[in-house]
Write an enzyme that holds these catalytic residues in place. Structure first.
Site, mmCIF file in Angstrom:
data_model
loop_
_atom_site.group_PDB
_atom_site.id
_atom_site.type_symbol
_atom_site.label_atom_id
_atom_site.label_comp_id
_atom_site.label_asym_id
_atom_site.label_seq_id
_atom_site.Cartn_x
_atom_site.Cartn_y
_atom_site.Cartn_z
ATOM 1 N N SER A 54 29.108 71.026 32.660
ATOM 2 C CA SER A 54 30.362 71.779 32.508
ATOM 3 C C SER A 54 30.073 73.272 32.565
ATOM 4 C CB SER A 54 30.982 71.440 31.150
ATOM 5 O OG SER A 54 31.983 72.369 30.830
ATOM 6 N N TYR A 70 30.881 70.442 21.938
ATOM 7 C CA TYR A 70 31.017 70.149 23.370
ATOM 8 C C TYR A 70 30.144 71.105 24.174
ATOM 9 C CZ TYR A 70 33.278 69.215 27.879
ATOM 10 O OH TYR A 70 33.514 68.871 29.186
HETATM 11 N N1 NAP Z 1 38.335 67.931 33.006
HETATM 12 C C1 NAP Z 1 37.617 69.030 33.041
HETATM 13 O O1 NAP Z 1 38.118 70.152 33.200
HETATM 14 C C2 NAP Z 1 36.122 68.953 32.881
HETATM 15 C C3 NAP Z 1 35.387 70.150 33.006
HETATM 16 C C4 NAP Z 1 34.020 70.103 32.875
HETATM 17 C C5 NAP Z 1 33.385 68.914 32.625
HETATM 18 N N2 NAP Z 1 34.130 67.765 32.492
HETATM 19 C C6 NAP Z 1 33.387 66.529 32.222
HETATM 20 O O2 NAP Z 1 33.691 65.596 33.242
HETATM 21 C C7 NAP Z 1 33.556 64.270 32.708
HETATM 22 C C8 NAP Z 1 34.854 63.521 32.995
HETATM 23 O O3 NAP Z 1 35.911 64.228 32.383
HETATM 24 P P1 NAP Z 1 37.446 63.805 32.572
HETATM 25 O O4 NAP Z 1 38.211 65.063 32.570
HETATM 26 O O5 NAP Z 1 37.553 62.844 33.700
HETATM 27 O O6 NAP Z 1 37.680 63.068 31.174
HETATM 28 P P2 NAP Z 1 38.762 61.928 30.810
HETATM 29 O O7 NAP Z 1 39.896 61.936 31.748
HETATM 30 O O8 NAP Z 1 39.008 62.122 29.338
HETATM 31 O O9 NAP Z 1 37.926 60.570 31.044
HETATM 32 C C9 NAP Z 1 36.825 60.221 30.247
HETATM 33 C C10 NAP Z 1 36.232 58.933 30.778
HETATM 34 O O10 NAP Z 1 35.097 58.591 29.982
HETATM 35 C C11 NAP Z 1 35.252 57.247 29.514
HETATM 36 N N3 NAP Z 1 34.602 57.142 28.211
HETATM 37 C C12 NAP Z 1 34.820 57.911 27.121
HETATM 38 N N4 NAP Z 1 34.024 57.501 26.121
HETATM 39 C C13 NAP Z 1 33.287 56.472 26.600
HETATM 40 C C14 NAP Z 1 32.283 55.633 26.063
HETATM 41 N N5 NAP Z 1 31.841 55.784 24.791
HETATM 42 N N6 NAP Z 1 31.736 54.681 26.839
HETATM 43 C C15 NAP Z 1 32.169 54.494 28.116
HETATM 44 N N7 NAP Z 1 33.100 55.260 28.696
HETATM 45 C C16 NAP Z 1 33.658 56.234 27.940
HETATM 46 C C17 NAP Z 1 36.759 57.015 29.460
HETATM 47 O O11 NAP Z 1 37.085 55.631 29.589
HETATM 48 P P3 NAP Z 1 37.512 54.686 28.352
HETATM 49 O O12 NAP Z 1 38.197 55.569 27.339
HETATM 50 O O13 NAP Z 1 38.434 53.674 28.942
HETATM 51 O O14 NAP Z 1 36.241 54.086 27.873
HETATM 52 C C18 NAP Z 1 37.184 57.747 30.729
HETATM 53 O O15 NAP Z 1 36.935 56.921 31.852
HETATM 54 C C19 NAP Z 1 33.261 64.443 31.225
HETATM 55 O O16 NAP Z 1 31.871 64.403 31.020
HETATM 56 C C20 NAP Z 1 33.766 65.836 30.929
HETATM 57 O O17 NAP Z 1 33.126 66.396 29.825
HETATM 58 C C21 NAP Z 1 35.474 67.761 32.622
#
Ligand code: NAP
Length: 278
Positions: free
Chosen positions: A158, A171
């Site tokens: 990130s 985080y």
């Molecule tokens: N969105 C942004 O702006 C952003 C920016 C920088 C980095 N990121 C990173 O990108 C990645 C994806 O983010 P996102 O925005 O797509 O998040 P999101 O929409 O909240 O999705 C999170 C995903 O992780 C899964 N998950 C959560 N806890 C889990 C566990 N213990 N075991 C297995 N699966 C788990 C969830 O599925 P279930 O709940 O169904 O298990 C879901 O598929 C993350 O690492 C986040 O930190 C995001």
């Protein structure tokens, strides 16, 4: 290099990609794109119903097959069980994408919750989810890559990893650790197993998903919150990212086009990390 070879880089026919968090705002888009490039796609998450909906949305003309395996990235036994199911279906994981991760409101400072009062369990959960939730799948799915001396791992770090953002200390620190671990594992795999095992990471900027909607958008108006506006002011491209913005870098990093790239953490942030603010 001829152009047929360039096209072939992004044809993943016969390759199997496992995406943790493949139902998330970012992971689901990556999963769809990989189906479109003819990979076999395995989605690993905890909620079967969410995975069913994502798989329903996959392109109909894909040559590969899709599979959902239930697993918790913090539960090694559930990952081992997922690996057995996946191996029975596809034989091996060629590409591991660690897209499970996130923050939590209870690990976020606010007017009501000072840094000094952040609960231990909330900080521990966020720290573990991002760091151990990346390390454990690398151990469990990476072992066979080491044995076969071939494979690709793509972690999701990130912007927080380069410079911490306000309010989300666990985080920020855990994403800095993900970047550091990405470099560590890249070196470890190349030196001890094979230079044909590559480990890289994406460092997304700001993409509105379930992860950060509560911080970046005003729930009442649907407009960017004060924090969301500050992000846009600091983003030279003046917009939030969309999940499709990640696809070019993802396909490049997991393809043979990036055969000499390992240990890299690539910002996809509309210029956020390049801008000093002046
Ligand atoms: N969105 C942004 O702006 C952003 C920016 C920088 C980095 N990121 C990173 O990108 C990645 C994806 O983010 P996102 O925005 O797509 O998040 P999101 O929409 O909240 O999705 C999170 C995903 O992780 C899964 N998950 C959560 N806890 C889990 C566990 N213990 N075991 C297995 N699966 C788990 C969830 O599925 P279930 O709940 O169904 O298990 C879901 O598929 C993350 O690492 C986040 O930190 C995001």
């Amino acid at each position: 290099m001829n152009h047929d070879e360039l096209h072939a880089f992004y044809d993943f026919t016969g390759r199997t990609a496992l995406i943790t968090g493949g139902t998330g705002g970012l992971g689901a888009e990556i999963a769809r794109a990989l189906m479109g490039c003819h990979a076999n796609v395995v989605i690993l998450n905890r909620d079967q119903e969410k995975a069913r909906k994502v798989i329903e949305g996959f392109p109909g003309n894909a040559k590969g097959r899709a599979l959902h395996v239930t697993g918790d990235v913090l539960d090694a036994e559930s990952l081992r069980q997922a690996r057995e199911i996946m191996i029975a279906e596809f034989g091996a994981v060629d590409i591991l994408i660690n897209a499970a991760g996130g923050n939590h409101p209870s690990a976020t400072t606010s007017k009501e919750l000072s840094f000094f009062d952040l609960p231990l369990d909330a900080m521990q959960h966020v720290g573990d989810l991002n760091l151990l939730g990346t390390i454990l799948p690398c151990q469990i799915f990476g072992r066979a890559m080491a044995e076969r001396r071939e494979g690709v791992i793509l972690n999701v770090s990130s912007m927080n990893a380069f410079r911490p953002l306000t309010r989300i200390p666990a985080y920020s620190a855990s994403k800095a650790a993900v970047s550091n671990f990405t470099q560590w594992l890249a070196v470890h795999m190349a030196q001890n197993y094979s230079p044909r095992i590559r480990v890289n990471a994406l460092a997304p900027g700001f993409f509105i998903t379930d992860l950060n909607r509560f911080l970046l958008m005003d729930a009442d108006t649907g407009e960017p919150s004060a924090r969301g506006k500050a992000v846009l002011d600091h983003t030279p491209m003046k917009r939030f990212g969309t999940p499709e913005d990640l696809l070019g870098a993802t396909l490049w990093l997991i393809s043979p086009a990036a055969a000499f790239v390992t240990g890299a953490v690539i910002p996809i942030d509309g210029g956020f990390s390049a801008f000093s603010g002046v």
